[in-house]
Design a protein around this motif. Structure first.
Motif, PDB file in Angstrom:
ATOM      1  N   LYS A   6      46.924  44.168  31.467  1.00  0.00           N
ATOM      2  CA  LYS A   6      47.404  42.908  32.039  1.00  0.00           C
ATOM      3  C   LYS A   6      46.310  42.187  32.819  1.00  0.00           C
ATOM      4  O   LYS A   6      46.254  40.964  32.827  1.00  0.00           O
ATOM      5  CB  LYS A   6      48.612  43.165  32.943  1.00  0.00           C
ATOM      6  N   ASP A   7      45.436  42.949  33.462  1.00  0.00           N
ATOM      7  CA  ASP A   7      44.337  42.336  34.202  1.00  0.00           C
ATOM      8  C   ASP A   7      43.366  41.636  33.260  1.00  0.00           C
ATOM      9  O   ASP A   7      42.853  40.560  33.559  1.00  0.00           O
ATOM     10  CB  ASP A   7      43.590  43.380  35.033  1.00  0.00           C
ATOM     11  N   ALA A  10      44.988  38.428  32.135  1.00  0.00           N
ATOM     12  CA  ALA A  10      44.959  37.447  33.223  1.00  0.00           C
ATOM     13  C   ALA A  10      43.563  36.880  33.410  1.00  0.00           C
ATOM     14  O   ALA A  10      43.403  35.678  33.630  1.00  0.00           O
ATOM     15  CB  ALA A  10      45.445  38.087  34.522  1.00  0.00           C
ATOM     16  N   MET A  11      42.545  37.725  33.299  1.00  0.00           N
ATOM     17  CA  MET A  11      41.174  37.240  33.448  1.00  0.00           C
ATOM     18  C   MET A  11      40.820  36.300  32.301  1.00  0.00           C
ATOM     19  O   MET A  11      40.197  35.255  32.511  1.00  0.00           O
ATOM     20  CB  MET A  11      40.186  38.392  33.487  1.00  0.00           C
ATOM     21  N   THR A  13      42.915  34.466  30.561  1.00  0.00           N
ATOM     22  CA  THR A  13      43.670  33.230  30.754  1.00  0.00           C
ATOM     23  C   THR A  13      43.027  32.363  31.835  1.00  0.00           C
ATOM     24  O   THR A  13      42.887  31.146  31.665  1.00  0.00           O
ATOM     25  CB  THR A  13      45.126  33.557  31.146  1.00  0.00           C
ATOM     26  N   ALA A  14      42.628  32.977  32.925  1.00  0.00           N
ATOM     27  CA  ALA A  14      41.965  32.224  33.997  1.00  0.00           C
ATOM     28  C   ALA A  14      40.637  31.655  33.512  1.00  0.00           C
ATOM     29  O   ALA A  14      40.285  30.510  33.818  1.00  0.00           O
ATOM     30  CB  ALA A  14      41.744  33.119  35.212  1.00  0.00           C
ATOM     31  N   GLY A  89      42.165  31.164  39.844  1.00  0.00           N
ATOM     32  CA  GLY A  89      43.305  31.598  39.034  1.00  0.00           C
ATOM     33  C   GLY A  89      43.438  33.100  39.000  1.00  0.00           C
ATOM     34  O   GLY A  89      44.529  33.654  39.184  1.00  0.00           O
ATOM     35  N   PHE A  90      42.335  33.801  38.783  1.00  0.00           N
ATOM     36  CA  PHE A  90      42.394  35.259  38.745  1.00  0.00           C
ATOM     37  C   PHE A  90      42.678  35.824  40.130  1.00  0.00           C
ATOM     38  O   PHE A  90      43.402  36.809  40.279  1.00  0.00           O
ATOM     39  CB  PHE A  90      41.099  35.840  38.188  1.00  0.00           C
ATOM     40  N   TYR A  93      46.329  35.583  40.749  1.00  0.00           N
ATOM     41  CA  TYR A  93      47.024  36.623  39.981  1.00  0.00           C
ATOM     42  C   TYR A  93      46.927  37.964  40.703  1.00  0.00           C
ATOM     43  O   TYR A  93      47.929  38.665  40.849  1.00  0.00           O
ATOM     44  CB  TYR A  93      46.405  36.738  38.576  1.00  0.00           C
ATOM     45  N   LYS A  94      45.729  38.328  41.152  1.00  0.00           N
ATOM     46  CA  LYS A  94      45.568  39.608  41.847  1.00  0.00           C
ATOM     47  C   LYS A  94      46.338  39.644  43.163  1.00  0.00           C
ATOM     48  O   LYS A  94      46.859  40.684  43.551  1.00  0.00           O
ATOM     49  CB  LYS A  94      44.084  39.880  42.108  1.00  0.00           C
ATOM     50  N   LYS A  97      50.178  39.899  42.224  1.00  0.00           N
ATOM     51  CA  LYS A  97      50.531  40.996  41.323  1.00  0.00           C
ATOM     52  C   LYS A  97      51.281  42.063  42.109  1.00  0.00           C
ATOM     53  O   LYS A  97      50.829  42.487  43.166  1.00  0.00           O
ATOM     54  CB  LYS A  97      49.269  41.561  40.706  1.00  0.00           C
TER      55      LYS A  97
END
Length: 98
Positions: A6-7, A10-11, A13-14, A89-90, A93-94, A97
């Motif tokens: 998932k990370d 997300a990375m 996508t960011a 963005g990342f 997310y972090k 999360k």
């Protein structure tokens, strides 16, 4: 320390969002310079040269950075927003999360 699935998503996508933002910003900067050159009656390759030299602070002979400076301005206008949007963005997310 390896990233989990998932990370990585997300990375990615960011990073994609950041790249898209950078492309839009750079095309706006370059497009504005070309439009100004066209308004002055300059077209084609001369418009590109004029626009890049204008973004670079003027021709080398008058103390500006010339076309190379213009290319650097366009590149920076793409890179800076890409890095900022991707990192923020990342980071969000972090932070959020579970």
């Amino acid at each position: 320390m390896f990233m989990k699935g998932k990370d990585v998503v997300a990375m990615g996508t960011a990073g994609a969002a950041g790249a898209a933002t950078g492309v839009v910003t750079a095309s706006t900067v370059y497009g504005g310079a070309i439009a100004a050159a066209n308004a002055a009656g300059i077209y084609g390759a001369a418009a590109t040269s004029s626009a890049l030299a204008g973004l670079g602070g003027g021709a080398l002979t008058v103390g500006g950075a010339g076309m190379a400076g213009g290319v650097a301005v366009v590149a920076a206008s793409a890179a800076l927003p890409a890095v900022v949007v991707g990192a923020v963005g990342f980071g969000i997310y972090k932070l959020l999360k579970p």
